[in-house]
Design an enzyme around this catalytic site. Structure first.
Site, PDB file in Angstrom:
ATOM      1  N   SER A 185      41.506  42.094  28.209  1.00 50.27           N
ATOM      2  CA  SER A 185      41.881  41.654  29.549  1.00 50.27           C
ATOM      3  C   SER A 185      42.222  42.879  30.398  1.00 50.27           C
ATOM      4  O   SER A 185      41.377  43.751  30.579  1.00 50.27           O
ATOM      5  CB  SER A 185      43.039  40.659  29.460  1.00 50.27           C
ATOM      6  OG  SER A 185      43.199  39.962  30.683  1.00 50.27           O
ATOM      7  N   GLU A 318      36.583  32.018  29.850  1.00 49.88           N
ATOM      8  CA  GLU A 318      37.797  32.799  30.001  1.00 49.88           C
ATOM      9  C   GLU A 318      38.920  32.008  30.685  1.00 49.88           C
ATOM     10  O   GLU A 318      40.026  31.906  30.165  1.00 49.88           O
ATOM     11  CB  GLU A 318      37.515  34.072  30.811  1.00 49.88           C
ATOM     12  CG  GLU A 318      36.513  35.023  30.183  1.00 49.88           C
ATOM     13  CD  GLU A 318      37.122  35.929  29.120  1.00 49.88           C
ATOM     14  OE1 GLU A 318      38.306  35.778  28.796  1.00 49.88           O
ATOM     15  OE2 GLU A 318      36.382  36.800  28.617  1.00 49.88           O
ATOM     16  N   HIS A 408      40.114  32.528  27.205  1.00 46.60           N
ATOM     17  CA  HIS A 408      40.735  33.843  27.283  1.00 46.60           C
ATOM     18  C   HIS A 408      41.741  33.994  26.142  1.00 46.60           C
ATOM     19  O   HIS A 408      42.542  33.093  25.895  1.00 46.60           O
ATOM     20  CB  HIS A 408      41.435  33.975  28.636  1.00 46.60           C
ATOM     21  CG  HIS A 408      41.727  35.364  29.062  1.00 46.60           C
ATOM     22  ND1 HIS A 408      40.758  36.316  29.213  1.00 46.60           N
ATOM     23  CD2 HIS A 408      42.909  35.981  29.394  1.00 46.60           C
ATOM     24  CE1 HIS A 408      41.307  37.454  29.633  1.00 46.60           C
ATOM     25  NE2 HIS A 408      42.607  37.278  29.747  1.00 46.60           N
TER      26      HIS A 408
END
Length: 486
Positions: A185, A318, A408
Site C-alpha cells: 500500500s 483492493e 486490500h
C-alpha cells in the site's frame, strides 16, 4: 528460559533473543528521537550507547492511539524514540552472506506500524532470508510542508534506515549488497519512490511493491496544505510555530484539513474517492526538486532504477469493500452514472465496461474501477515506463470466503506465510489455502535470492501472473485496464 543473543551495531551492542530457528532484535534505534529541536528536522543517526542495549520488545511507533486503521493488526507503542528497525535473522553474527528483505509498512502515510506480528520475518528466516522492518514519521510530522524545515522527512527516514542496514546488516548475517526493499500500500508507494530516487540507488539491489500507490505531491500542493494546517491551528507555518502543537492537537487539525475526520466512514465516500483517484493523497512524498527531483514515473521513464529487478502487483478488489455495504442501494443507480461521477466518461468508459463484462452489479463495477484506477493502472504504468528493465507484474485473485473479495491487505499474510497467526482468519477465513501461501512466499524468496520470481517478465507479451487456487500466467494480462491509461 529465554536464550539471548548479542550483535554489534555502529552505535553499540544489542541483545536479542532466539525463538526457534531464528533470532529477533526488536526496536533498535537507527535515529535520534524526533522530538524537541529534531521534531521537524531531517533524521540524525543515533548516538552511541555504552554497554549492551536490550532489543527484546518493539520500540515506540510514530503511530499513536488506536492502530486498527487497516485490516492488518498494527499496534501502536508509546514513547519518544520512534525511529527503529526490527531485525529477524537465522544467522546473527554470521559471515554476512544471506540476502536481505527490508519491509516498509503501509497506512496511507498517516498510520501503520512495523510492530505487526504479520511482519515477523520467521518464515523468510526459515528460507535463508534476513528480514528487517522499519518505522518512519507519519502524517504531517513526516510529510507536511513547513516553511523552514526539510521536505520529505519521512522519506529521509527510509533512507537513513537503509543506510543503517548497509552499515550493520552483515553483523546480523545479511549481505548489504543483496538488499530487496518491499512494501505494501503506502509502503508499496515508498518502494516506487525509492526506485525513482537517484539518492537511494546505492542502498538496494531489487524491489517488490505490493498494492503500491503511485504518486507524489507537487511542492505547491504541499505548501498549500501546510499553510492551511498552520492557519487552522492558529500558528505560524514554521518549525517554531508548529512545535507549539501537541501530538494530539496536530493530529486533530491534520485530519480536518485532509478531510480524513472519521476516515472513509466519516465523509462522503464518493467525494473522498474522487479526490483520491484524481488528486492523490493529501500527505506523502513531495516533488521537492532536490531529494525527489521529478515525479516517480518521470524518473523511472528516464531510466532511474532500471538496473534493479522489480516485482509489482495488486489484488483484484483492493477497495471493493467500500461499496459492498451499500450494494442493495447502489443496484438502483446505473453504474455508468457513478463512473462518470468518478471521472470516467465517453469512449474510455465504454471501452472499460466492454473489457470488464464479467463484473456484474453497480457496487462490483465501482469497486473494480477504483481498484484498477488507483492500483493496477499505476502498476502497469510503472511496468511500461521501465521498458526492457527486468519487471514482473502480478494480480492476487483469490477471493476470501469472508468478504467475497480479493481485497486490500488480503495478500499480506500469504506473502509472509503466516496464515496461522491471530487476525488472519478475520479477513481470510478459517482455512485459507496454504498452497497459495507456499507459492506466493516461495516466489518472493526466489526473487530476493536470485532477482527472478520464476514466471515470465512483463515484457514478454505483457505477461501477468495471476495468483489463485490454480495460478496461471496470462499473456496480454493488462488488456482489461488499457482503456484507463491516459
Amino acid at each position: 528460559m529465554t536464550d539471548f543473543i548479542e550483535a554489534q551495531t555502529t552505535a553499540g551492542r544489542v541483545r536479542g533473543f532466539w525463538r526457534g530457528e531464528s533470532a529477533a532484535f526488536l526496536g533498535i534505534p537507527f535515529a535520534e528521537p524526533p522530538i524537541g529541536e529534531l521534531r521537524f528536522a531531517a533524521p540524525v543517526p543515533h548516538k552511541p550507547w555504552e554497554g549492551i542495549r536490550d532489543a527484546l520488545e518493539h520500540g515506540a511507533t510514530p503511530q499513536r492511539g488506536n492502530g486498527e486503521i487497516t485490516l492488518i493488526p498494527e499496534p501502536s507503542v508509546e514513547g519518544e524514540s520512534t525511529l527503529n528497525v526490527n531485525v529477524f535473522t537465522p544467522a546473527p553474527g554470521g559471515t554476512g552472506g544471506l540476502p536481505v528483505l527490508v519491509y516498509i509498512h503501509g497506512g496511507g502515510y498517516f498510520s501503520g506500524s512495523p510492530a505487526s506480528p504479520w511482519y515477523d520475518g520467521a518464515s523468510f528466516n526459515r528460507d535463508g532470508v534476513v528480514t528487517v522492518s522499519v518505522s518512519y514519521r507519519l502524517g504531517f510530522d513526516g510529510f507536511g510542508w513547513i516553511e523552514d524545515a526539510p521536505h520529505n522527512r519521512g522519506v529521509r527516514d527510509w533512507l537513513l534506515a537503509l543506510e543503517w542496514v548497509r552499515d550493520n546488516i552483515a553483523n546480523f548475517g545479511g549481505d548489504p549488497s543483496r538488499v530487496t526493499i518491499v512494501g505494501q500500500s503506502a509502503g508499496g508507494g515508498a518502494v516506487f519512490t525509492l526506485l525513482g530516487m537517484p539518492a537511494a540507488q546505492p542502498l538496494f539491489h531489487s524491489a517488490y511493491s505490493i498494492s503500491g500507490a503511485l504518486g507524489a505531491l507537487t511542492l505547491e500542493a504541499a505548501e498549500q496544505l501546510g499553510r492551511s494546517l498552520a492557519a487552522e491551528a492558529g500558528v505560524a507555518p514554521t518549525r517554531a510555530g508548529l512545535s507549539t502543537l501537541s501530538e494530539e492537537r496536530l493530529m486533530k487539525v491534520q485530519n480536518k484539513v485532509t478531510g480524513m475526520e472519521g476516515g472513509l466512514a466519516g465523509g462522503n465516500p464518493m467525494d473522498m474517492l474522487n479526490g483520491m483517484i484524481n488528486d492523490g493523497l493529501k500527505l506523502g512524498p513531495v516533488i521537492d526538486g532536490e531529494l525527489i527531483p521529478v515525479s516517480t514515473i518521470e524518473a523511472i521513464r528516464s531510466g532511474v532504477g532500471g538496473d534493479k529487478p522489480l516485482v509489482l502487483g495488486t489484488t483484484d478488489d483492493e477497495f471493493s469493500m467500500i461499496f459492498a455495504e451499500a450494494k442493495d442501494k447502489l443496484k438502483w443507480i446505473p453504474a455508468n452514472f457513478l463512473l462518470g461521477k468518478l471521472g470516467l466518461r465517453g469512449r474510455a468508459r465504454s471501452a472499460y465496461r466492454a473489457a470488464n463484462r464479467d463484473v456484474k452489479g453497480t457496487a462490483a463495477v465501482l469497486g473494480r474501477y477504483v481498484t484498477d484506477k488507483m492500483f493496477l493502472v499505476a502498476a502497469m504504468n510503472v511496468a511500461d515506463a521501465r521498458g526492457t528493465a527486468p519487471t514482473w507484474l502480478y494480480r492476487f485473485a483469490w477471493r476470501s470466503p469472508v468478504s467475497g473479495f480479493a481485497g486490500h491487505c488480503l495478500d499480506v499474510p500469504f506473502f509472509f506465510d503466516c496464515l496461522s497467526l491471530d487476525r488472519v482468519a478475520v479477513i481470510a477465513g478459517d482455512n485459507p489455502p496454504q498452497s497459495l501461501a507456499d507459492e506466493i512466499h516461495g516466489d518472493a524468496v526466489s526473487f530476493v535470492e536470485s532477482g527472478d520470481p520464476g514466471w515470465p517478465r512483463f515484457t514478454e507479451g505483457h505477461a501477468v501472473r495471476v495468483f489463485d487456487l490454480q495460478s496461471k500466467t496470462e499473456s496480454n494480462g493488462t488488456a482489461a485496464v488499457r482503456a484507463l491509461v491516459a
